[in-house]
Motif scaffolding. Structure first.
Motif, PDB file in Angstrom:
ATOM      1  N   ASP A 248       0.754  -1.169   0.012  1.00 25.67           N
ATOM      2  CA  ASP A 248       0.025  -0.084  -0.045  1.00 25.67           C
ATOM      3  C   ASP A 248       0.958   1.199  -0.176  1.00 25.67           C
ATOM      4  O   ASP A 248       1.545   1.426   0.967  1.00 25.67           O
ATOM      5  N   ASN A 249       0.601   2.119  -1.019  1.00 27.34           N
ATOM      6  CA  ASN A 249       1.175   3.281  -1.155  1.00 27.34           C
ATOM      7  C   ASN A 249       2.781   3.286  -1.388  1.00 27.34           C
ATOM      8  O   ASN A 249       3.471   3.247  -0.577  1.00 27.34           O
ATOM      9  N   VAL A 250       2.999   3.030  -2.720  1.00 26.58           N
ATOM     10  CA  VAL A 250       4.567   2.993  -3.193  1.00 26.58           C
ATOM     11  C   VAL A 250       4.678   3.954  -4.179  1.00 26.58           C
ATOM     12  O   VAL A 250       3.862   4.149  -5.233  1.00 26.58           O
TER      13      VAL A 250
ATOM     14  N   ASN B  90      -3.843   2.639  -9.406  1.00 28.26           N
ATOM     15  CA  ASN B  90      -2.399   2.294  -9.770  1.00 28.26           C
ATOM     16  C   ASN B  90      -2.115   3.515 -11.058  1.00 28.26           C
ATOM     17  O   ASN B  90      -2.762   3.587 -11.674  1.00 28.26           O
TER      18      ASN B  90
ATOM     19  N   VAL C  72       3.545  -1.791 -11.942  1.00 23.67           N
ATOM     20  CA  VAL C  72       3.636  -2.904 -11.302  1.00 23.67           C
ATOM     21  C   VAL C  72       3.560  -4.387 -11.862  1.00 23.67           C
ATOM     22  O   VAL C  72       3.055  -4.611 -13.008  1.00 23.67           O
TER      23      VAL C  72
ATOM     24  N   THR D  55       7.045  -1.345  -8.517  1.00 26.91           N
ATOM     25  CA  THR D  55       6.636  -2.646  -7.779  1.00 26.91           C
ATOM     26  C   THR D  55       6.726  -3.914  -8.549  1.00 26.91           C
ATOM     27  O   THR D  55       6.123  -3.902  -9.400  1.00 26.91           O
TER      28      THR D  55
ATOM     29  N   VAL E  70      -2.298  -4.951  -4.140  1.00 24.95           N
ATOM     30  CA  VAL E  70      -1.418  -3.894  -4.491  1.00 24.95           C
ATOM     31  C   VAL E  70      -2.439  -2.380  -4.375  1.00 24.95           C
ATOM     32  O   VAL E  70      -3.174  -2.255  -5.364  1.00 24.95           O
TER      33      VAL E  70
ATOM     34  N   ASN F 283      -2.775   1.862  -4.447  1.00 24.67           N
ATOM     35  CA  ASN F 283      -2.243   3.366  -4.254  1.00 24.67           C
ATOM     36  C   ASN F 283      -0.860   3.385  -4.672  1.00 24.67           C
ATOM     37  O   ASN F 283       0.121   3.745  -3.811  1.00 24.67           O
ATOM     38  N   THR F 284      -0.503   3.046  -5.903  1.00 25.89           N
ATOM     39  CA  THR F 284       0.992   3.210  -6.170  1.00 25.89           C
ATOM     40  C   THR F 284       1.163   4.114  -7.411  1.00 25.89           C
ATOM     41  O   THR F 284       0.393   4.283  -8.529  1.00 25.89           O
TER      42      THR F 284
END
Length: 237
Positions: A191-193, A229, A215, A197, A208, A210-211
Motif C-alpha cells: 500500500d502506497n508506493v 495505480n 506494477v 513494484t 497492491v 495506491n501506487t
C-alpha cells in the motif's frame, strides 16, 4: 577514595569492559541472557546482520547512536556452555563511525536471538536471518532483508527495498523507491508506493493499492488485486 574514583571513571568511559558479564537465566527450558550494546556513530551509515537465527525489529530515532538490545536463547545442556557462548559476544559486533555489523558465530549451538534495534534515520540496512520475523520502520536508505521462516513488515521507507521470505507473509506500506518483494509461501500486501513494484509469491494472494509506477505481480496459487495505480500493470496468476 582516589583509586575508587579512578576506577569508576574508567568504567564510565569504557562501557565494553563489562562485556561478557551478562546474567544467565532460564526461560522456557533454555538458557538465556539479555545483551545490550550501544555505539556512537555518524548520522548516515549502514547496519547489517549477516548470520543469525531469530527475529529483528528496527526503528529509527533522533540520536546518532546505534542501540542494540538482544535476548539470546541458547539451546545448550548446561550453564557452562552458555557462558562460553556469551564470552565471545563482542567478537560478533563490528562497529566503525559509519557502520555496525553483527555476525553470530555459534549457530550450531542452537542460538535464537530476538533483536530490538534503534538507529539514526539515514541508514542503509542489510539483514539476513535463518528463522524469524523482520519488522522495519521509518528509514531513509536502501533496505535489503531476507528470512527463511517468518513474516516481513516494512513501513515508512525512503529508498530501494528488496525483501524476501521463504515461509511467511509480507506487508509493505508507504515506500518512496523501487520495491521488490517475494515469498515462497504467503500473502503480499502493498500500500502506497512511489516507484516501480515487483511482487511474486508461490502460494498466496497479492494486493497492491495506491501506487505510482509500474506494477509486476505473479502468483502460482491465489488472486491478484491492483487498485488505484498510475503506471503499467502486468500481472499473472
Amino acid at each position: 577514595l582516589k583509586y575508587f574514583t579512578l576506577v569508576l571513571t574508567w568504567l564510565i568511559i569504557n562501557p565494553l569492559y563489562l562485556a561478557g558479564q551478562e546474567k544467565i537465566f532460564k526461560e522456557n527450558g533454555r538458557f538465556a541472557a539479555n545483551i545490550e550494546r550501544h555505539f556512537d556513530v555518524a548520522p548516515k551509515g549502514t547496519f547489517s546482520i549477516l548470520r543469525m537465527a531469530g527475529s529483528i525489529r528496527i526503528q529509527s530515532w533522533e540520536k546518532n547512536v546505534v542501540f542494540i538490545s538482544e535476548k539470546r536463547l541458547m539451546n545448550v545442556s548446561n550453564k557452562k556452555a552458555a557462558e562460553k557462548i556469551l564470552k565471545n559476544i563482542d567478537s560478533e559486533y563490528r562497529a566503525t563511525k559509519n557502520s555496525v555489523a553483527i555476525k553470530i558465530q555459534d549457530l550450531d549451538e542452537g542460538i535464537h536471538s530476538i533483536f530490538d534495534i534503534k538507529l539514526p534515520k539515514q541508514y542503509a540496512l542489510d539483514l539476513n536471518t535463518s528463522g524469524g520475523d523482520i519488522n522495519i520502520e521509518t528509514i531513509i536508505g536502501s533496505v535489503e532483508a531476507a528470512t527463511s521462516g517468518g513474516d516481513i513488515e516494512v513501513m515508512e521507507i525512503e529508498g530501494r527495498v528488496n525483501i524476501a521470505t521463504s515461509g511467511g507473509d509480507i506487508e509493505v506500506k508507504r515506500i518512496k523507491g523501487d520495491l521488490n518483494v517475494s515469498t515462497s509461501g504467503g500473502e503480499i500486501d502493498i500500500d502506497n508506493v512511489i516507484g516501480d513494484t515487483n511482487a511474486s509469491t508461490s502460494g498466496g494472494e497479492i494486493k497492491v493499492y495506491n501506487t505510482v509506477g509500474d506494477v509486476e505481480a505473479e502468483t502460482h496459487g491465489g488472486s491478484i488485486y491492483v487498485t488505484n495505480n498510475k503506471g503499467v500493470i502486468n500481472v499473472e496468476t
